[in-house]
Design an enzyme around this catalytic site. Structure first.
Site, short mmCIF file in Angstrom:
data_model
loop_
_atom_site.label_atom_id
_atom_site.label_comp_id
_atom_site.label_asym_id
_atom_site.label_seq_id
_atom_site.Cartn_x
_atom_site.Cartn_y
_atom_site.Cartn_z
N PRO A 139 -16.62 -39.12 35.51
CG PRO A 139 -18.88 -38.73 35.04
CD PRO A 139 -17.50 -38.24 34.71
CG LEU A 170 -21.27 -48.19 38.91
CD1 LEU A 170 -22.24 -47.48 39.83
CD2 LEU A 170 -21.95 -49.30 38.15
CD GLN A 177 -22.83 -37.34 35.00
OE1 GLN A 177 -22.56 -38.47 35.36
NE2 GLN A 177 -22.53 -36.87 33.79
CB CYS A 215 -26.37 -42.33 30.32
SG CYS A 215 -26.67 -44.04 30.78
CE LYS A 245 -19.12 -36.67 30.30
NZ LYS A 245 -19.33 -37.50 29.13
CG HIS A 294 -18.43 -39.57 24.72
ND1 HIS A 294 -18.66 -40.65 25.52
CD2 HIS A 294 -17.50 -39.98 23.82
CE1 HIS A 294 -17.91 -41.67 25.12
NE2 HIS A 294 -17.21 -41.28 24.08
N GLY A 342 -13.61 -38.50 25.55
CA GLY A 342 -13.64 -39.68 24.71
C GLY A 342 -12.32 -39.98 24.04
NE ARG A 379 -12.54 -46.29 29.09
CZ ARG A 379 -12.50 -46.80 27.87
NH1 ARG A 379 -12.38 -48.11 27.72
NH2 ARG A 379 -12.58 -46.04 26.81
#
Length: 457
Positions: free
Chosen positions: A52, A54, A103, A134, A181, A223, A264, A290
């Site tokens: 996920p 933003l 999520q 987060c 997560k 992660h 990660g 990414r």
């Protein structure tokens, strides 16, 4: 830490070899590349998950991604439970199909339970995830501890996270699952030199055990770094804390009845496949973010490289196919929206255009030229008298700027670095990386949607 984890796993194995061997065999069967174990609800789409992010893994992005991979598990942007409860989250879509994880962020067990019920019953999602990773100060640094969430949910050893996950699981129908997560620990020292009890292998083992026992959670997305709270922004939290892959594999041995997805630092599908094959296929899955955000065409190789599905020899999709199918989706989505003026329509169309930005990464066209062509399109059209479908404007724009060879080339064996990527200086690369706000794991402000910003967090 990795050594301690290995020693702990080894000690456990030697003390109950027969029981562990049986549990390990069952776990390996669930984690295999086939259809999964229906009893536990495993779905092989989790072998490769698109993380996920933003303003990235939007409804439009997921529609585009699904046109390139039928197997991978897609994730929504993170949405706060308040937004979901009130049907104010722009990232959720009703019945968009299977293998999509919704999520949630938040720390109120009752609110999370209500939001989970909405996502499962009203939206049709088959998996709901609780974000406990987060590190953003906007979610972890609130004055009211009862409103902090994300990685802050790991600070009490998992007690709060366990209660939240338990209530979420109670709100799920049979056949749906709740996942968690998280990171490999939390710390406050950004120099990474001080020893902190909350950032250790033993601590994360206790966290997983608390959540598993209280809520019956069987799938954890990890992660493979610690989260630094109050000292690093989300971008730095992806670079400064070192990766600790060995501890994720140690968790697989520590909890053979659970599945673990590693997140990660994974930058290519070949690396993802290597991680999946390591340690006799110990991982449940790998999550990447990414790399796909930047170079969308990589999505086209997921089914072949990760799921051993070459499409039965059928022609692979081209960029032209993706744009055509995506344009049709956009027309349908725009038609389903409430009546709007041309300015509002133009705003939505700009967001849709952003989705396919990554299709030209590493090509002769390149992202800068492609975006410039899009700006010219929006400057020329989309006025009050323009009644052409967005799909036609999109098709004409992209076909005009992308050369014919690239436009009609089958998307297969995609180079992660692009075929025509120019070298940049180390200084420029560092500057671009530091300013990058995309998340490969939904951590940080990257995981808060526009809809969430309109609510009180």
């Amino acid at each position: 830490r990795a050594d301690r984890g290995a020693m702990r796993a080894s000690s456990s194995a030697s003390s109950s070899a027969a029981a562990d061997a049986a549990a390990d065999a069952a776990s390996r069967a669930r984690r295999g590349g086939g259809g999964g174990d229906a009893t536990h609800g495993w779905d092989d789409g989790s072998r490769l998950a698109v993380a996920p992010g933003l303003d990235v893994t939007t409804v439009g992005f997921r529609a585009m991604a699904r046109s390139l991979t039928s197997h991978a598990r897609l994730w929504t942007e993170m949405a706060h439970h308040d937004a979901v409860e009130r049907y104010k989250s722009n990232t959720m879509m009703r019945f968009e199909g299977g293998r999509v994880t919704a999520q949630l962020g938040g720390s109120d067990p009752s609110g999370l339970a209500r939001a989970t019920a909405v996502l499962v019953d009203d939206y049709g999602y088959d998996e709901v995830n609780l974000n406990c990773g987060c590190p953003s100060d906007r979610v972890c640094g609130k004055a009211d501890d009862d409103k902090t969430f994300g990685a802050a949910l790991m600070l009490d050893g998992g007690a709060r996270a366990a209660e939240c996950a338990r209530r979420m699981a109670e709100a799920c129908d049979v056949g749906k699952q709740v996942t968690v997560k998280h990171r490999l620990g939390v710390r406050f020292d950004k120099t990474m030199t001080k020893i902190e009890d909350t950032d250790s292998y033993d601590y994360v083992v206790d966290f997983v055990e608390s959540v598993r026992e209280a809520a019956g959670v069987e799938h954890f997305i990890v992660h493979a770094r610690s989260a630094v709270l109050g000292g690093l922004n989300p971008c730095a939290n992806r670079r400064v804390p070192p990766l600790r892959y060995d501890e994720v594999y140690a968790l697989c041995d520590e909890f053979p009845k659970c599945g673990f997805t590693l997140n990660g630092g994974v930058t290519s599908l070949e690396q993802a496949r290597e991680l999946l094959d390591r340690n006799d296929g110990a991982l449940r899955g790998v999550m990447m973010g990414r790399a796909f955000y930047k170079h969308s065409c990589l999505l086209a190789d997921i089914d072949r490289i990760i799921f051993d599905d070459d499409g039965g020899g059928a022609p692979r999709p081209t960029r032209a196919d993706v744009v055509k199918k995506f344009g049709e989706f956009c027309d349908g989505a725009l038609a389903a929206m409430p009546p709007m003026d041309h300015k509002e329509r133009k705003k939505h169309c700009r967001r849709y255009f952003k989705v396919i930005d990554g299709l030209t990464f590493g090509t002769r066209t390149g992202g800068k030229i492609f975006r410039r062509a899009g700006d010219e399109m929006f400057d020329t059209y989309f006025g009050p008298d323009d009644d052409e479908p967005f799909s036609k404007r999109l098709w004409d724009c992209t076909q005009a700027v992308v050369d014919a060879e690239t436009w009609n080339e089958e998307l297969k064996n995609i180079n992660p670095d692009g075929e025509n990527t120019y070298k940049t200086s180390a200084k420029r690369r560092g500057s671009r990386r530091d300013s990058d706000s995309d998340s490969d794991d939904g951590d940080g402000v990257d995981g808060i949607t526009d809809a969430v910003r309109s609510t009180t967090l």
